[in-house]
Design a protein around this motif. Structure first.
Motif, mmCIF file in Angstrom:
data_model
loop_
_atom_site.group_PDB
_atom_site.id
_atom_site.type_symbol
_atom_site.label_atom_id
_atom_site.label_comp_id
_atom_site.label_asym_id
_atom_site.label_seq_id
_atom_site.Cartn_x
_atom_site.Cartn_y
_atom_site.Cartn_z
ATOM 1 N N ALA A 236 -33.793 -18.512 26.072
ATOM 2 C CA ALA A 236 -33.546 -20.134 25.633
ATOM 3 C C ALA A 236 -32.046 -20.900 25.418
ATOM 4 N N GLU B 203 -31.967 -24.791 24.624
ATOM 5 C CA GLU B 203 -32.122 -26.238 25.039
ATOM 6 C C GLU B 203 -31.881 -26.987 24.298
ATOM 7 N N ILE C 72 -38.662 -25.743 23.132
ATOM 8 C CA ILE C 72 -38.811 -24.568 23.018
ATOM 9 C C ILE C 72 -40.266 -24.399 23.438
ATOM 10 N N PHE D 221 -41.318 -21.011 25.554
ATOM 11 C CA PHE D 221 -41.809 -19.808 24.333
ATOM 12 C C PHE D 221 -43.657 -19.619 24.440
ATOM 13 N N ILE E 256 -38.011 -13.736 23.819
ATOM 14 C CA ILE E 256 -36.859 -14.577 23.639
ATOM 15 C C ILE E 256 -36.084 -14.843 22.836
ATOM 16 N N LEU F 278 -33.405 -17.677 21.327
ATOM 17 C CA LEU F 278 -33.187 -19.074 21.030
ATOM 18 C C LEU F 278 -31.427 -19.083 21.118
ATOM 19 N N LYS F 279 -31.281 -19.823 21.999
ATOM 20 C CA LYS F 279 -29.810 -20.588 21.581
ATOM 21 C C LYS F 279 -30.429 -22.410 22.002
ATOM 22 N N HIS F 280 -30.119 -22.865 20.638
ATOM 23 C CA HIS F 280 -30.759 -24.443 20.351
ATOM 24 C C HIS F 280 -29.674 -25.257 20.117
ATOM 25 N N ALA G 142 -35.268 -26.013 15.087
ATOM 26 C CA ALA G 142 -34.654 -23.994 16.055
ATOM 27 C C ALA G 142 -35.201 -23.516 14.246
ATOM 28 N N GLU H 214 -38.968 -21.243 15.139
ATOM 29 C CA GLU H 214 -38.714 -19.750 14.222
ATOM 30 C C GLU H 214 -39.991 -18.923 13.609
ATOM 31 N N LEU I 221 -38.940 -14.440 19.613
ATOM 32 C CA LEU I 221 -38.710 -15.220 18.739
ATOM 33 C C LEU I 221 -37.365 -14.899 18.475
ATOM 34 N N ASN J 276 -33.676 -16.920 16.692
ATOM 35 C CA ASN J 276 -33.179 -17.783 16.842
ATOM 36 C C ASN J 276 -31.405 -17.264 16.386
#
Ligand code: NAP
Length: 474
Positions: A126, A128, A137, A141, A151, A153-155, A163, A167, A180, A182
């Motif tokens: 993801a 975001e 997110i 999610f 997932i 996550l690349k915020h 982020a 998480e 999830l 991060n």
């Protein structure tokens, strides 16, 4: 640039984080993949209690999470609080409905007893944006956790605090390790993760520029993707619109979240009988806005997310004016070093203006005058984007008739634009593809596996290898 929280109201560097290491990336991929393999066999009902718990944590600690978002990217504290509550609603919605929505669908077929089963697809990435640091997110999610897709996550690089807080909330809700993860990835690392065999899908929300780049990496590696990109949404004021309602909603449709919303009304398209009143009222509303500390409940317009974003918007306004647009209104200056952009109204933007059709991501309204409702629809459709829209008309039916003629993903008639867990979100044209939220959003990353069963093979005179239409013919 490393990941940094710089408070856009005080300009204080709050915290900086290095990019992920190779080991961290490998660990994230291996634990998310292992979790996917486990989840493949676990029913949805084993995960939904975690979403209920997550909703409760968000509601209980609303103010804590809201403050983190406001410090990260500057939005009004009250809007951050609302965002946390919306996230709780989204978690709850999928906790309540995912099982029902993911039930297999029976298909009447001459091939046998056929059913379409909804299985997890695998590990997702993801990517975001910063403008709704929690909601963006949660949109990806909650449904995918219910399905069983872990997932990574690349915020956004400017919202690392959000982020980490998200998480942490997921972890405390009891989600298994790997649900999830991060990672503070740079762009090359994003490409590496997409290329990894253990990853099966990519969801990006962001700009057309970011979307084009990530979608091409996904395409190159044959990974499924959804793209939720920018927009220049039209707000149509039809000839028979109720102007009290229009004048109330229009400024908020542009200034909410300091104008940094993909579905903000960026182009007001007003029929000529209402134009003068509309412009005068919009100026009054913009003039009444109070810029200040986003934590102060009396503030009604927050700073923009960063110095860079403010400078980009200023250049766009300057280019628009140099290209012939009229600066119809600019708010009085504010005595603050925060990254404030003064609410601005532009008119007379002609087709040859360099800013015609460009997204302006901040508190700048473009106002267009048109002859009638048909011309309003025509102008709304003269855009490379198609994300959302608002129509105000004398009746809901007339408004809906105009709405259906707009080439876009979602339109609200005689009301404010809203995003809710049960409503599909997404666009067409350069605004991207795929949907998040709603029932459709839930199935963006499922493996819809067809299983056809019978007790004995169906054969005919062609020797057993039958295509359905052969069976029809015989
Ligand atoms: P952006 O620059 O595209 O960033 C969004 C995310 O993509 C960030 O995490 C960013 O990382 C990452 N990214 C950008 N380019 C990348 C690349 N080449 N490779 C890998 N990752 C990349 O978008 P933004 O300007 O921050 O966000 C505002 C835009 O998002 C607006 O156009 C807005 O309309 C759109 N938006 C759309 C929706 C929707 O649902 N359709 C919702 C909200 C916002 P970094 O932060 O590290 O650059």
């Amino acid at each position: 640039m490393a990941y940094q929280t710089i408070n856009p109201y005080t300009n204080e560097l709050v915290k900086e984080y290095p990019f992920a290491t190779d080991d961290e990336i490998e660990e994230a991929l291996s634990k998310t993949y292992a979790l996917y393999k486990k989840w493949r066999n676990d029913p949805v009902s084993t995960r939904t209690p975690v979403l209920h718990k997550l909703a409760q944590i968000l509601r209980d600690e609303k103010d804590h999470f809201a403050k983190i978002m406001t410090v990260d990217m500057g939005k009004l504290y009250v809007e951050s609080q609302g965002e946390v509550l919306l996230c709780a609603d989204i978690a709850e919605y999928y906790a309540d409905h995912a099982e029902e929505f993911l039930r297999p669908r029976q298909i009447a077929s001459i091939a046998g007893d056929a059913q379409l089963e909804n299985h997890p697809l695998g590990v997702l990435l993801a990517v975001e944006p910063w403008n709704f640091p929690f909601y963006q997110i949660m949109r990806i999610f909650a449904p995918n956790f219910a399905i069983g897709d872990p997932i990574i996550l690349k915020h956004a690089a400017i919202t690392p605090g959000s982020a980490l807080a998200f998480e942490d909330a997921v972890r405390r809700a009891g989600a298994p390790d790997g649900s999830l993860v991060n990672l503070f990835l740079n762009y090359d690392q994003v490409s590496d993760v997409i290329a990894d065999k253990r990853l099966q899908g990519v969801a990006l929300t962001g700009s057309e520029r970011g979307g084009t780049s990530v979608a091409s990496e996904a395409g190159k590696n044959l990974k499924k993707s959804t793209m939720e990109l920018g927009g220049i949404d039209a707000f149509i004021v039809a000839h028979d619109a109720d102007m009290d309602a229009v004048n109330d909603i229009a400024p908020r449709a542009r200034l909410y979240n300091a104008g940094q919303v993909c579905t903000s009304s960026k182009r007001f398209i007003v029929t000529e009988n209402h134009y003068d009143e509309f412009l005068a009222e919009l100026k009054k509303s913009f003039a009444a806005v109070k810029l200040g500390d986003p934590m102060d409940p009396n503030t009604t317009l927050a700073p923009m997310n960063s110095k860079k974003a403010k400078e980009k918007l200023q250049k766009q306004v300057d280019d628009a004016v140099a290209g012939g647009a009229t600066l119809a209104f600019e708010h009085d200056p504010v005595d603050s070093d925060g990254q404030f952009f003064l609410p601005t109204i532009l008119t007379d933007i002609k087709k040859d203006n360099p800013m015609y059709g460009k997204e302006m991501f901040g508190p700048v309204a473009q106002v267009y005058k048109v002859k009638d409702d048909d011309e309003a629809v025509e102008l709304a459709n003269d855009a490379d984007y198609g994300l959302g829209g608002i129509v105000f008309a004398g009746t809901a039916e007339h408004g809906a008739e105009l709405a259906s003629r707009i080439e876009t993903g979602q339109v609200y008639v005689n009301t404010f634009f809203s995003s809710l867990p049960e409503l599909e979100f997404g666009g067409v044209k350069n605004s991207g593809y795929g949907r998040e939220l709603g029932q459709t959003g839930l199935t963006s990353f499922v493996n819809q596996e067809l299983v056809v069963k019978r007790d004995k093979p169906n054969t005919n005179e062609f020797g057993g290898l039958v295509l359905p239409f052969h069976l029809h013919e015989n």
